[in-house]
Design a protein around this motif. Structure first.
Motif, PDB file in Angstrom:
ATOM      1  N   VAL A  93     -74.185  26.058 -19.882  1.00  0.00           N
ATOM      2  CA  VAL A  93     -74.202  24.749 -19.222  1.00  0.00           C
ATOM      3  C   VAL A  93     -73.525  23.702 -20.105  1.00  0.00           C
ATOM      4  CG1 VAL A  93     -75.696  22.891 -18.388  1.00  0.00           C
ATOM      5  CG2 VAL A  93     -76.250  25.268 -17.855  1.00  0.00           C
ATOM      6  N   ALA A  94     -73.890  23.685 -21.397  1.00  0.00           N
ATOM      7  CA  ALA A  94     -73.326  22.700 -22.314  1.00  0.00           C
ATOM      8  C   ALA A  94     -71.818  22.868 -22.459  1.00  0.00           C
ATOM      9  CB  ALA A  94     -74.004  22.808 -23.681  1.00  0.00           C
ATOM     10  N   GLY A 127     -68.980  20.244 -21.342  1.00  0.00           N
ATOM     11  CA  GLY A 127     -68.118  19.766 -22.424  1.00  0.00           C
ATOM     12  C   GLY A 127     -66.663  20.103 -22.218  1.00  0.00           C
ATOM     13  N   VAL A 128     -66.384  21.298 -21.690  1.00  0.00           N
ATOM     14  CA  VAL A 128     -64.990  21.704 -21.466  1.00  0.00           C
ATOM     15  C   VAL A 128     -64.340  20.828 -20.408  1.00  0.00           C
ATOM     16  CG1 VAL A 128     -63.580  23.523 -20.440  1.00  0.00           C
ATOM     17  CG2 VAL A 128     -65.162  24.073 -22.286  1.00  0.00           C
ATOM     18  N   VAL A 129     -65.047  20.575 -19.318  1.00  0.00           N
ATOM     19  CA  VAL A 129     -64.473  19.761 -18.243  1.00  0.00           C
ATOM     20  C   VAL A 129     -64.188  18.340 -18.736  1.00  0.00           C
ATOM     21  CG1 VAL A 129     -64.915  18.737 -15.987  1.00  0.00           C
ATOM     22  CG2 VAL A 129     -65.493  21.130 -16.407  1.00  0.00           C
ATOM     23  N   ILE A 130     -65.166  17.721 -19.359  1.00  0.00           N
ATOM     24  CA  ILE A 130     -64.987  16.338 -19.820  1.00  0.00           C
ATOM     25  C   ILE A 130     -63.953  16.262 -20.935  1.00  0.00           C
ATOM     26  CG2 ILE A 130     -66.159  14.426 -20.985  1.00  0.00           C
ATOM     27  CD1 ILE A 130     -68.610  15.029 -19.365  1.00  0.00           C
ATOM     28  N   GLY A 131     -64.052  17.156 -21.910  1.00  0.00           N
ATOM     29  CA  GLY A 131     -63.097  17.138 -23.013  1.00  0.00           C
ATOM     30  C   GLY A 131     -61.687  17.448 -22.575  1.00  0.00           C
ATOM     31  N   ALA A 159     -67.517  18.715 -26.001  1.00  0.00           N
ATOM     32  CA  ALA A 159     -66.548  17.842 -25.333  1.00  0.00           C
ATOM     33  C   ALA A 159     -65.574  17.247 -26.337  1.00  0.00           C
ATOM     34  CB  ALA A 159     -67.285  16.736 -24.574  1.00  0.00           C
ATOM     35  N   ARG A 160     -66.066  16.790 -27.460  1.00  0.00           N
ATOM     36  CA  ARG A 160     -65.186  16.206 -28.476  1.00  0.00           C
ATOM     37  C   ARG A 160     -64.263  17.264 -29.081  1.00  0.00           C
ATOM     38  NH1 ARG A 160     -65.556  11.213 -30.131  1.00  0.00           N
ATOM     39  NH2 ARG A 160     -67.277   9.877 -29.461  1.00  0.00           N
ATOM     40  N   MET A 161     -64.773  18.478 -29.267  1.00  0.00           N
ATOM     41  CA  MET A 161     -63.928  19.534 -29.815  1.00  0.00           C
ATOM     42  C   MET A 161     -62.811  19.900 -28.837  1.00  0.00           C
ATOM     43  SD  MET A 161     -66.815  22.000 -31.580  1.00  0.00           S
ATOM     44  CE  MET A 161     -65.572  23.101 -32.232  1.00  0.00           C
ATOM     45  N   VAL A 162     -63.150  20.028 -27.555  1.00  0.00           N
ATOM     46  CA  VAL A 162     -62.129  20.363 -26.559  1.00  0.00           C
ATOM     47  C   VAL A 162     -61.112  19.237 -26.444  1.00  0.00           C
ATOM     48  CG1 VAL A 162     -61.747  20.789 -24.105  1.00  0.00           C
ATOM     49  CG2 VAL A 162     -63.652  21.897 -25.271  1.00  0.00           C
ATOM     50  N   ARG A 163     -61.564  18.001 -26.476  1.00  0.00           N
ATOM     51  CA  ARG A 163     -60.645  16.856 -26.409  1.00  0.00           C
ATOM     52  C   ARG A 163     -59.646  16.900 -27.559  1.00  0.00           C
ATOM     53  NH1 ARG A 163     -60.896  11.903 -29.137  1.00  0.00           N
ATOM     54  NH2 ARG A 163     -59.696  10.223 -28.135  1.00  0.00           N
ATOM     55  N   ALA A 164     -60.121  17.159 -28.772  1.00  0.00           N
ATOM     56  CA  ALA A 164     -59.226  17.217 -29.926  1.00  0.00           C
ATOM     57  C   ALA A 164     -58.213  18.351 -29.780  1.00  0.00           C
ATOM     58  CB  ALA A 164     -60.037  17.382 -31.201  1.00  0.00           C
ATOM     59  N   GLU A 165     -58.661  19.498 -29.294  1.00  0.00           N
ATOM     60  CA  GLU A 165     -57.745  20.621 -29.108  1.00  0.00           C
ATOM     61  C   GLU A 165     -56.693  20.305 -28.048  1.00  0.00           C
ATOM     62  OE1 GLU A 165     -57.518  23.591 -30.702  1.00  0.00           O
ATOM     63  OE2 GLU A 165     -58.994  22.822 -32.128  1.00  0.00           O
ATOM     64  N   PHE A 166     -57.114  19.685 -26.954  1.00  0.00           N
ATOM     65  CA  PHE A 166     -56.165  19.354 -25.883  1.00  0.00           C
ATOM     66  C   PHE A 166     -55.147  18.324 -26.352  1.00  0.00           C
ATOM     67  CE2 PHE A 166     -58.392  21.890 -22.974  1.00  0.00           C
ATOM     68  CZ  PHE A 166     -57.703  21.906 -21.757  1.00  0.00           C
ATOM     69  N   MET A 167     -55.588  17.373 -27.144  1.00  0.00           N
ATOM     70  CA  MET A 167     -54.658  16.357 -27.623  1.00  0.00           C
ATOM     71  C   MET A 167     -53.595  16.957 -28.535  1.00  0.00           C
ATOM     72  SD  MET A 167     -57.173  13.080 -28.275  1.00  0.00           S
ATOM     73  CE  MET A 167     -55.805  11.990 -28.654  1.00  0.00           C
ATOM     74  N   ALA A 201     -57.454  26.581 -26.398  1.00  0.00           N
ATOM     75  CA  ALA A 201     -58.401  25.635 -26.987  1.00  0.00           C
ATOM     76  C   ALA A 201     -59.800  26.214 -27.114  1.00  0.00           C
ATOM     77  CB  ALA A 201     -58.451  24.355 -26.144  1.00  0.00           C
ATOM     78  N   LEU A 202     -60.050  27.392 -26.549  1.00  0.00           N
ATOM     79  CA  LEU A 202     -61.407  27.930 -26.501  1.00  0.00           C
ATOM     80  C   LEU A 202     -61.923  28.550 -27.803  1.00  0.00           C
ATOM     81  CD1 LEU A 202     -61.850  29.576 -22.983  1.00  0.00           C
ATOM     82  CD2 LEU A 202     -62.973  27.551 -23.922  1.00  0.00           C
ATOM     83  N   PRO A 203     -61.082  29.155 -28.667  1.00  0.00           N
ATOM     84  CA  PRO A 203     -61.629  29.845 -29.852  1.00  0.00           C
ATOM     85  C   PRO A 203     -62.608  29.026 -30.673  1.00  0.00           C
ATOM     86  CG  PRO A 203     -59.334  30.417 -29.596  1.00  0.00           C
ATOM     87  CD  PRO A 203     -59.620  29.397 -28.548  1.00  0.00           C
TER      88      PRO A 203
END
Length: 291
Positions: A103-104, A108-112, A169-177, A207-209
């Motif tokens: 769930v988390a 987090g993935v969607v928002i990030g 969410a913050r980790m995914v955001r950083a990876e996407f950026m 971005a998932l690893p």
């Protein structure tokens, strides 16, 4: 064919083999993996080793450990088998840990991903929401959600996932950026690939690893949060839980401390196993960072 030619023609090891070789170099990570396998075996074999209802009376109340083969870890004040509670409690802990982590990570993935890919006002809005969640202590927010939704194990799991999504969410955001302007993304964009396909098919797999590695931390925290709720008598009383066992053992803590100490030790070892496994996964995935 010479030996040199044979060596040159030998296939390279797969990524999984290379990853495992890196992982097993960390002895602490191997210890964590061993502990996790034990906990998993407890959950899978609970119905075989101790069939029946773990909440049913199994003997005389407050029988000390190692006094009977039928109840090797003793009984609590209601005569329930502590060993059976430990085994069945492993099921609840792993169920809550895995489900809450999913769930988390999903939230987090969607928002990030949306924040990191689109940037601008979308990033500002989603990050302000993330910061608003982070200003409230996790356990306080969890207590509020449980009070609203109820103390069934399903709602507790969802609530734990809701309070744990900000870090992913913050980790995914950083990876996407860092990935949204790479050549392979630009090439796909020039071919007319939609934003949704770019996010979920092109960028997200890369971005998932680090998120997968961090999942072990979320699982450990989820187990601790569920145990804390059960300790405060806010857990689901219809299931055998390590937190419930500790909470009920408070009443006899001075006279029969084993009722609370044994499940407490199991929780510590389980959380330690996830922490060590996460450390090993991080070292195997980022060998240069360790150096």
């Amino acid at each position: 064919m010479s030996l040199t030619d044979t060596e040159l023609s030998a296939p390279e090891p797969s990524r999984a083999i290379v990853f495992w070789r890196r992982y097993r170099r960390n002895r602490a990570a191997l210890l964590g993996l061993g502990l996790f396998i034990v906990v998993l075996a407890m959950a899978l074999l609970a119905g075989v080793v101790t069939p029946g209802d773990p909440l049913a009376r199994a003997g005389a109340p407050l029988t000390p450990p190692f006094q009977s083969w039928e109840t090797p870890l003793g009984t609590d004040q209601l005569g329930r088998d502590i060993f059976a509670g430990i085994l069945y409690g492993a099921r609840i802990s792993l169920l809550v840990g895995v489900a809450a982590t999913l769930v988390a990570i999903a939230i987090g993935v969607v928002i990030g991903a949306l924040a990191g890919y689109f940037g601008g006002w979308v990033d500002d809005l989603l990050m302000r929401i993330t910061e608003a969640f982070q200003t409230i202590p996790n356990f306080v927010l969890l207590l509020t959600l449980v009070a609203i939704m109820g103390s069934k194990i399903e709602w507790i799991t969802v609530a734990i996932g809701i309070v744990s999504w900000t870090a992913p969410a913050r980790m995914v955001r950083a990876e996407f950026m860092s990935l949204r302007d790479r050549e392979f993304v630009d090439a796909a964009r020039n071919l007319g690939v939609s934003n949704g396909a770019l996010i979920f098919r092109e960028i997200l797999p890369n971005a998932l690893p680090p998120i997968i590695v961090y999942a072990s931390v979320i699982m450990a925290l989820s187990i601790l949060l569920e145990s804390a709720l059960a300790f405060l008598s806010l857990g689901d009383p219809n299931y055998a839980s390590w937190g419930n066992m500790i909470g009920q053992g408070r009443a006899v803590l001075r006279t029969d401390p084993y009722c609370a100490v044994i499940p407490g030790i199991v929780i510590v070892l389980t959380v330690l196993s996830f922490s060590l496994v996460g450390e090993g996964l991080n070292d195997a995935a980022n060998p240069r960072q360790k150096q």
